[in-house]
Write a protein that holds these residues in place. Structure first.
Motif, PDB file in Angstrom:
ATOM      1  N   ILE A  55       1.251  -1.658  -0.202  1.00 49.24           N
ATOM      2  CA  ILE A  55       0.444   0.043  -0.016  1.00 49.24           C
ATOM      3  C   ILE A  55       0.837   1.037   0.273  1.00 49.24           C
ATOM      4  CG2 ILE A  55      -1.174   1.428   1.605  1.00 49.24           C
ATOM      5  CD1 ILE A  55      -2.863  -1.382   2.294  1.00 49.24           C
ATOM      6  N   ARG A  56       1.202   1.865  -0.904  1.00 49.10           N
ATOM      7  CA  ARG A  56       1.831   3.230  -1.257  1.00 49.10           C
ATOM      8  C   ARG A  56       0.933   4.374  -0.320  1.00 49.10           C
ATOM      9  NH1 ARG A  56       5.566   3.839  -4.183  1.00 49.10           N
ATOM     10  NH2 ARG A  56       5.173   2.577  -5.917  1.00 49.10           N
ATOM     11  N   CYS A  57       1.095   4.996   0.511  1.00 52.50           N
ATOM     12  CA  CYS A  57       0.389   6.231   1.308  1.00 52.50           C
ATOM     13  C   CYS A  57       1.108   7.453   1.440  1.00 52.50           C
ATOM     14  CB  CYS A  57      -0.675   5.539   2.013  1.00 52.50           C
ATOM     15  SG  CYS A  57       0.816   5.172   3.187  1.00 52.50           S
ATOM     16  N   ASP A  58       0.903   8.889   1.756  1.00 53.69           N
ATOM     17  CA  ASP A  58       1.140   9.608   2.346  1.00 53.69           C
ATOM     18  C   ASP A  58       1.787   9.460   3.900  1.00 53.69           C
ATOM     19  OD1 ASP A  58      -0.975   9.991   3.954  1.00 53.69           O
ATOM     20  OD2 ASP A  58      -2.044  11.638   2.300  1.00 53.69           O
ATOM     21  N   ASN A  59       2.127  10.310   4.807  1.00 49.11           N
ATOM     22  CA  ASN A  59       2.770  10.027   6.468  1.00 49.11           C
ATOM     23  C   ASN A  59       1.404  10.647   7.333  1.00 49.11           C
ATOM     24  OD1 ASN A  59       5.789   8.892   5.618  1.00 49.11           O
ATOM     25  ND2 ASN A  59       5.323  11.052   4.277  1.00 49.11           N
ATOM     26  N   GLY A  60       0.001  10.601   6.895  1.00 50.01           N
ATOM     27  CA  GLY A  60      -0.518  10.928   7.726  1.00 50.01           C
ATOM     28  C   GLY A  60      -0.502   9.964   9.120  1.00 50.01           C
ATOM     29  N   PRO A  61      -1.061  10.800  10.157  1.00 47.67           N
ATOM     30  CA  PRO A  61      -0.762  10.159  11.316  1.00 47.67           C
ATOM     31  C   PRO A  61      -2.398   8.241  11.100  1.00 47.67           C
ATOM     32  CG  PRO A  61      -2.397  11.818  11.576  1.00 47.67           C
ATOM     33  CD  PRO A  61      -1.535  11.830  10.445  1.00 47.67           C
ATOM     34  N   GLU A  62      -2.613   8.634  10.503  1.00 48.90           N
ATOM     35  CA  GLU A  62      -3.635   7.051  10.237  1.00 48.90           C
ATOM     36  C   GLU A  62      -3.575   6.127  10.022  1.00 48.90           C
ATOM     37  OE1 GLU A  62      -5.047   9.813   6.956  1.00 48.90           O
ATOM     38  OE2 GLU A  62      -4.535  10.336   8.852  1.00 48.90           O
ATOM     39  N   PHE A  63      -1.817   7.001   8.689  1.00 50.66           N
ATOM     40  CA  PHE A  63      -0.956   5.651   8.052  1.00 50.66           C
ATOM     41  C   PHE A  63       0.384   5.325   8.900  1.00 50.66           C
ATOM     42  CE2 PHE A  63      -3.396   7.336   4.238  1.00 50.66           C
ATOM     43  CZ  PHE A  63      -4.065   6.364   3.898  1.00 50.66           C
ATOM     44  N   LEU A  64       0.885   5.994  10.019  1.00 47.56           N
ATOM     45  CA  LEU A  64       2.032   5.876  10.877  1.00 47.56           C
ATOM     46  C   LEU A  64       1.356   5.057  12.338  1.00 47.56           C
ATOM     47  CD1 LEU A  64       3.510   9.364   9.974  1.00 47.56           C
ATOM     48  CD2 LEU A  64       4.027   7.328   8.941  1.00 47.56           C
ATOM     49  N   SER A  65       0.251   5.088  12.829  1.00 45.62           N
ATOM     50  CA  SER A  65      -0.346   4.486  13.830  1.00 45.62           C
ATOM     51  C   SER A  65       0.094   3.467  13.671  1.00 45.62           C
ATOM     52  CB  SER A  65      -1.501   4.723  13.773  1.00 45.62           C
ATOM     53  OG  SER A  65      -2.536   3.809  12.791  1.00 45.62           O
ATOM     54  N   GLN A  66       0.067   2.653  14.655  1.00 46.97           N
ATOM     55  CA  GLN A  66       0.759   1.122  15.333  1.00 46.97           C
ATOM     56  C   GLN A  66      -0.393   0.123  15.052  1.00 46.97           C
ATOM     57  OE1 GLN A  66       2.120   0.653  19.024  1.00 46.97           O
ATOM     58  NE2 GLN A  66       2.451  -1.202  19.012  1.00 46.97           N
ATOM     59  N   ALA A  67      -1.589   0.840  14.802  1.00 46.93           N
ATOM     60  CA  ALA A  67      -2.652  -0.169  15.232  1.00 46.93           C
ATOM     61  C   ALA A  67      -2.536  -0.600  12.726  1.00 46.93           C
ATOM     62  CB  ALA A  67      -4.145   0.408  15.686  1.00 46.93           C
ATOM     63  N   PHE A  68      -2.827   0.821  12.245  1.00 44.98           N
ATOM     64  CA  PHE A  68      -2.769   0.427  10.922  1.00 44.98           C
ATOM     65  C   PHE A  68      -1.385  -0.361  10.320  1.00 44.98           C
ATOM     66  CE2 PHE A  68      -1.222   2.220   6.467  1.00 44.98           C
ATOM     67  CZ  PHE A  68      -2.118   1.261   6.006  1.00 44.98           C
ATOM     68  N   THR A  69       0.334   0.017  11.218  1.00 48.55           N
ATOM     69  CA  THR A  69       1.094  -0.910  10.778  1.00 48.55           C
ATOM     70  C   THR A  69       1.495  -2.524  11.118  1.00 48.55           C
ATOM     71  OG1 THR A  69       2.772   0.142  12.455  1.00 48.55           O
ATOM     72  CG2 THR A  69       2.425   1.351  10.564  1.00 48.55           C
TER      73      THR A  69
END
Length: 111
Positions: A55-69
């Motif tokens: 998944i390619r994405c920006d560095n928004g907090p929703e994508f950097l979150s531990q839950a998402f990663t």
């Protein structure tokens, strides 16, 4: 993507695009899209279209979150972040966002 209604109310869209065929797989619209909502929506996209390798994405907090990663790691999905301030590294989605804003959002007056 972040946008605003004429009333001043802010909303966000999560636009999921397939880089291989440039097709829009899904769009989620809400006032706020935290990591839990991203996970739920991407899960729905996987159920419909299959699991991506990355998944390619920006560095928004929703994508950097531990839950998402962690969610991605458990499923064997690599997360490819663009460099901060380099939207050209995600040119396909930037182009989609521009077209979506012009052809859908600006074409209609939402109240």
């Amino acid at each position: 993507m972040r946008d605003m209604l004429y009333s001043g109310k802010v909303f966000r869209t999560l636009n999921v695009i397939d880089e291989a065929n440039r097709g829009a797989l899904g769009i989620d619209v809400a006032i706020s899209i935290p990591a839990s909502r991203v996970i739920a929506f991407v899960g729905q996209m996987i159920d419909l279209h299959g699991r991506p390798g990355a998944i390619r994405c920006d560095n928004g907090p929703e994508f950097l979150s531990q839950a998402f990663t962690e969610w991605c790691a458990i499923r064997g999905i690599r997360v490819l972040y663009i460099q901060p301030g380099k939207p050209d590294q995600n040119a396909l989605i930037e182009r989609f966002n521009r077209s979506f804003r012009r052809e859908v959002l600006d074409a209609h007056v939402f109240e």
